[in-house]
Design an enzyme around this catalytic site. Structure first.
Site, short mmCIF file in Angstrom:
data_model
loop_
_atom_site.label_atom_id
_atom_site.label_comp_id
_atom_site.label_asym_id
_atom_site.label_seq_id
_atom_site.Cartn_x
_atom_site.Cartn_y
_atom_site.Cartn_z
N THR A 13 0.83 -1.21 0.00
CA THR A 13 0.00 0.00 0.00
C THR A 13 0.86 1.26 0.00
O THR A 13 1.98 1.26 0.52
CB THR A 13 -0.90 0.00 1.26
OG1 THR A 13 -1.48 1.29 1.41
CG2 THR A 13 -0.14 -0.34 2.53
N ASP A 14 0.30 2.34 -0.54
CA ASP A 14 1.01 3.63 -0.50
C ASP A 14 1.13 4.15 0.94
O ASP A 14 1.91 5.05 1.21
CB ASP A 14 0.31 4.67 -1.39
CG ASP A 14 -1.14 4.95 -1.01
OD1 ASP A 14 -1.67 4.32 -0.07
OD2 ASP A 14 -1.76 5.81 -1.68
N GLU A 15 0.34 3.56 1.86
CA GLU A 15 0.39 4.05 3.24
C GLU A 15 1.74 3.80 3.90
O GLU A 15 2.03 4.40 4.94
CB GLU A 15 -0.73 3.42 4.08
CG GLU A 15 -2.10 3.82 3.60
CD GLU A 15 -3.20 3.67 4.63
OE1 GLU A 15 -2.90 3.55 5.83
OE2 GLU A 15 -4.37 3.68 4.22
N TYR B 67 -1.78 -0.29 11.20
CA TYR B 67 -1.98 -0.97 9.91
C TYR B 67 -0.79 -0.72 8.98
O TYR B 67 -0.17 -1.66 8.48
CB TYR B 67 -3.28 -0.50 9.25
CG TYR B 67 -3.33 -0.82 7.77
CD1 TYR B 67 -3.48 -2.13 7.32
CD2 TYR B 67 -3.21 0.19 6.80
CE1 TYR B 67 -3.50 -2.43 5.95
CE2 TYR B 67 -3.24 -0.10 5.45
CZ TYR B 67 -3.38 -1.41 5.02
OH TYR B 67 -3.39 -1.70 3.67
N LYS C 88 2.09 -3.30 7.41
CA LYS C 88 2.32 -3.52 5.98
C LYS C 88 3.78 -3.18 5.61
O LYS C 88 4.40 -3.88 4.82
CB LYS C 88 1.36 -2.66 5.14
CG LYS C 88 -0.10 -3.06 5.23
CD LYS C 88 -0.41 -4.42 4.64
CE LYS C 88 -0.32 -4.47 3.14
NZ LYS C 88 -0.76 -5.79 2.61
#
Ligand code: NAD
Ligand code: DAU
Length: 339
Positions: A125-127, A153, A157
């Site tokens: 994810t870009d997060e 979260y 990741k």
């Protein structure tokens, strides 16, 4: 070609399975999913009886179950979508995020090492890049942007991504990673922004916008993400990270207003509520690498994608109403108890 797709009863994984069965009818696709609250077997109903598809209910952290599946299926590739994916839930209770997102990834890669595969792909994810300030629209996440996470979260990741790259360097595991921006489209679990707002608006319920609604997300139609992963697993370079996003930044409040307009609902339903803790301000992907190396470009314009998505939720009320009522959780039991 046999591919294990983990988390395939969730939002993006199920769309990926549909895409792969359509685009590669000669492939065998195995879905491995624990069916957590976010996994819904009814989503896969249309492919369940296909000869080249198999569903296996298992936890990616369950080493014995994962190894047994590898022994039975001898997969060529693994595409790992399985994760706890909701930021708000991770703020309430981080532990299961660490277990599934980190330990689960390690177990899958251990199986890949033990039995041998041509590709392990991690859906990230870009997060993992943290966030960007609202007053610097010139800044974007590239693959070189340092990892700098905000929530339990995104930290889980990011940890998984580091493990994946470590397994490549240490053991020579043939891995790739994709880091995508926010997806939207059919089968999106109705506790995430877009489906939640559609469902609430249809039920004339308040539309809860966190903080001032100024946070920016970079929305990509789910099918475009699936096509990007298809390209990466076939043509992407081993050991590489690919950012996936479509330069489609929107403030949350604007997304909610678009949904109200499309559904003919009053904006009076919009209710500003307490902000998410540690709320990331802006995500924005620079997709130059995947465009230059693999020729990927998003095909669905947001104006079309959101109309298509809203129509899907109108045409498939039973799917999300069952989720909201909790009935879908009985589905597996009902369908598979005596099978
Ligand atoms: P989702 O929550 O809709 O689905 C997750 C699926 O994983 C569910 O079917 C669930 O049952 C399964 N699962 C959870 N824990 C498991 C376990 N221990 N073992 C086996 N299966 C398990 O998630 P999503 O939105 O489809 O996201 C899929 C992946 O894509 C995730 O890895 C997420 O981090 C990543 N991602 C999501 C987005 C997005 O906008 N939704 C964007 C970028 C990346
Ligand atoms: O960027 C990719 C990520 O996108 C994925 O890695 C995650 O798995 C996925 O869930 C998504 O995370 P977000 O936190 O961005 O998605 P969510 O739909 O939860 O929220 C989108 C934005 O809307 C965010 O700024 C919070 C806000 N929001 C969300 C909900 C559910 C609201 O204002 N009100 C809400 O009720």
């Amino acid at each position: 070609m046999t591919i294990i797709v983990t988390g395939g009863a969730g939002f993006i994984g199920s769309n990926f399975i549909f895409h792969m069965l359509d685009s590669h009818p000669d492939y065998r696709i195995i879905c491995l999913d624990k069916l957590t609250y976010a996994g819904n077997l009814s989503t896969l109903e249309s492919v369940m009886d296909k000869e080249n598809f198999r569903f296996v209910k298992a936890d990616i952290c369950d080493r014995d179950a994962v190894y047994k599946l590898f022994e039975e299926e001898h997969p060529d590739m693994v595409v790992n979508f399985a994760a706890e994916s909701h930021v708000d839930r991770s703020i309430e209770d981080p532990e299961v995020f660490l277990r599934t997102n980190i330990i689960g990834t390690a177990v899958l890669m251990d199986a890949c090492r033990k039995y041998g595969i041509t590709r392990y792909h991690q859906v990230s994810t870009d997060e993992v890049y943290g966030d960007l300030p609202l007053d610097r629209p010139d800044l974007f996440f590239t693959e070189q942007t340092p990892i700098h996470t905000s929530s339990p979260y995104s930290s889980s990741k990011a940890s998984a991504d580091l493990l994946v790259l470590a397994y490549h360097r240490t053991y020579g595991l043939p891995v790739t990673i994709s880091r995508c921006s926010n997806n939207y489209g059919p089968y999106h679990f109705p506790e995430k922004l877009i489906p939640l707002m559609i469902a609430n608006a249809l039920n004339d319920k308040p539309l809860p916008v966190y903080g001032e609604g100024k946070n920016v997300r970079d929305w990509l139609y789910v099918e475009d993400h699936c096509k990007a992963i298809d390209l990466i697993i076939h043509n992407g370079k081993v050991g590489e990270v690919y950012n996936v996003g479509g330069h489609n930044e929107k403030q949350n409040i604007d997304i909610v207003r678009i949904i109200c307009k499309e559904l003919g609902k009053s904006e009076d339903l919009i209710t500003f509520v307490t902000d998410r803790k540690g709320h990331d301000m802006r995500y924005a992907i620079d997709p130059t690498k995947i465009h230059n190396e693999l020729g990927w470009l998003p095909e669905t314009k947001f104006a079309d994608g959101i109309k298509r998505t809203i129509k899907w939720y109108l045409d498939n009320k039973e799917w999300w109403e069952n989720i909201i009522s909790g009935e879908y959780q009985d589905y597996y039991e009902k369908m598979y108890k005596d099978r």
